[in-house]
Enzyme design. Structure first.
Site: not given
Ligand SMILES: *Cc1c(COP(=O)(O)O)cnc(C)c1O
Length: 463
Positions: A259, A73, A216, A218, A453, A125-126
């Protein structure tokens, strides 16, 4: 002439059968799903390009790592391995695992944002936009103009418009800008890269006005590949050196590891300075929402797979193959005169649905129209990145008009072969040939207030 396909730098050890339904079955399935791609079952999709997130194929090394996951843990060895990988690759001292990207946003953003505050990004991103809004703040996109013209081939179309960024800071007051977010690559603009030079300029502006800069991250590895390929000053740097350099410009990062981390679940928060007062607040939020700070909502085995995946994702041969897939598919579309966000970005081909269906207005969602047609044509699942995804203005409730109407063909990592890419190209060509006969799009019959969406119900607008 189509590009030469870059061969896979791996061989296949395990397979997952897929099948194509009949056209009539597909028409029934999409209707039952209320014409929402997220309502379809995965098994009803022949080639699933809904997202490149968490759909990656893990390597034999990662699966071996899964078996070695330490499930303690607190203080699991898998956590220390993940932390060491993060510190080594990004050069940040504090590495916090979380279960995915939006969890990183949920934990970090309320610490920096609140009512009356703004966050500015090259493009949100959304879910990132949603977490800015959930924290009570407002999100402003500030991408360079050329990103808005899919036909214009320019390098680094993901960049921040630095002049506009400074104007926005002066307009709203530096004290009201809680955060600047640099999304690398710029997902919503088509996986378009951000240059090292642009990151440096944005970092200078943030320092000048004392605004924290969040990366950000990813698709940090794909971004580094483009920087090496297209930015003169970086030609002789290794991918890892470029990544170190990119991250040196930020104060913190939020990352969906689903990603470029090449795992099925996972995320990270990184803080450059281990003395940052943010860390205590992050730990507190993490413990409340995600789990103790040495696992952050992940199992030990997930952290182990991620520690390995982070290194596989920055391998030169892998990245050449990965971006090579995009370039191959894009070159087949070039041959057919199908417009997309060009040059092609890192994680998919963003087909310009507004160019394919100029007769369909934004409020009937051309990107969604092409998505539904692809499913009917060949069982391919893609999604809208356009006005349908953007949603309504949170203040007025009015449908927003997006800068583009894309149908995103996101390519999962190490999953599909050249033959699959050919099926995708052939389906798009067949749809383009009959595009002029499709005169109406979709209307929303039900929608939730945020991130609609994923859940909304649609129906075709009658002829
Ligand atoms: C996928 C993504 C997120 C959110 O990540 P999740 O793992 O889907 O929660 C944030 N910012 C960008 C640029 C992304 O591509």
């Amino acid at each position: 002439m189509a590009n030469k396909y870059v061969p896979e730098p791996f061989r296949i050890k395990m397979v997952e059968p897929i099948k194509m339904l009949t056209r009539q079955e597909r028409e029934e399935k999409i209707k039952e799903a209320h014409y929402n791609m997220f309502g379809l079952k995965g098994e009803d999709c022949y080639i699933d390009l809904l997202t490149d997130s968490g759909t990656n194929a893990m390597s034999s090394f990662q699966w071996a790592g899964v078996m070695q996951g330490d499930e303690a843990y607190a203080g699991a060895s898998s956590y220390y391995r993940l932390r060491a990988a993060g510190q080594d690759i990004f050069g940040y001292q504090y590495i916090q695992p979380v279960h995915q990207g939006r969890a990183a946003e949920k934990v970090l953003f309320p610490v920096l944002l609140g009512p009356g505050k703004f966050a500015v990004s090259n493009m949100f991103f959304d879910t990132t936009r949603a977490h800015v809004e959930l924290a009570g703040a407002r999100a402003i996109d500030c991408v360079v103009e050329e990103a808005k013209n899919p036909a214009k081939r320019a390098p680094f179309k993901g960049n921040m418009d630095v002049k506009k960024l400074e104007e926005l800071i002066l307009e709203h007051g530096a004290e009201n800008i809680g955060l600047v977010v640099m999304t690398i690559t710029n997902n919503s603009a088509g996986g378009q890269p951000v240059s090292l030079e642009n990151m440096r300029q944005v970092s200078q502006i943030c320092k000048k006005y004392n605004i924290p800069l969040d990366i950000d991250a990813a698709r940090f590895a794909e971004n580094a590949y483009f920087v090496k390929r297209d930015e003169e000053e970086c030609k002789n740097m290794s991918i890892k050196e470029i990544i170190r350099c990119m991250f040196s410009y930020g104060d913190m990062f939020t990352m969906s590891a689903k990603k470029d981390g090449i795992v099925n679940i996972g995320g990270l928060i990184g803080i450059k300075d281990e003395k940052s007062p943010l860390i205590l607040k992050i730990k507190a939020n993490c413990i409340s929402y995600e789990g103790f700070y040495t696992y952050g909502g992940l199992a030990g085995r997930d952290m182990e797979a991620l520690a390995i995946g982070l290194y596989e994702g920055i391998n030169d041969d892998y990245l050449e193959y990965r971006i090579g897939q995009m370039e191959y598919l894009a070159s087949r579309l070039d041959d057919a005169g199908i417009a997309y966000q060009s040059p092609v970005g890192g994680h998919g081909v963003f087909v310009d649905a507004a160019a394919m269906f100029p007769q369909i207005p934004y409020y009937e969602f051309p990107g969604q129209v092409l998505g539904v047609e692809l499913y009917k044509e060949a069982g391919i699942r893609a999604c809208d990145i356009g006005s349908y995804m953007l949603g309504n203005d949170p203040d007025t409730g009015k449908q927003l008009h997006a800068d583009f109407e894309f149908t995103r063909l996101a390519i999962p990592r190490r999953v599909y072969t050249q033959a699959h890419l050919d099926i995708i190209a052939d389906a798009l060509i067949a749809i383009k040939e009959r595009a002029g006969q499709i005169n109406h799009g979709y209307r929303i019959t039900w929608e939730p207030p945020i991130l609609r969406h994923f859940q909304a119900h649609l129906e075709p607008v009658q002829q």
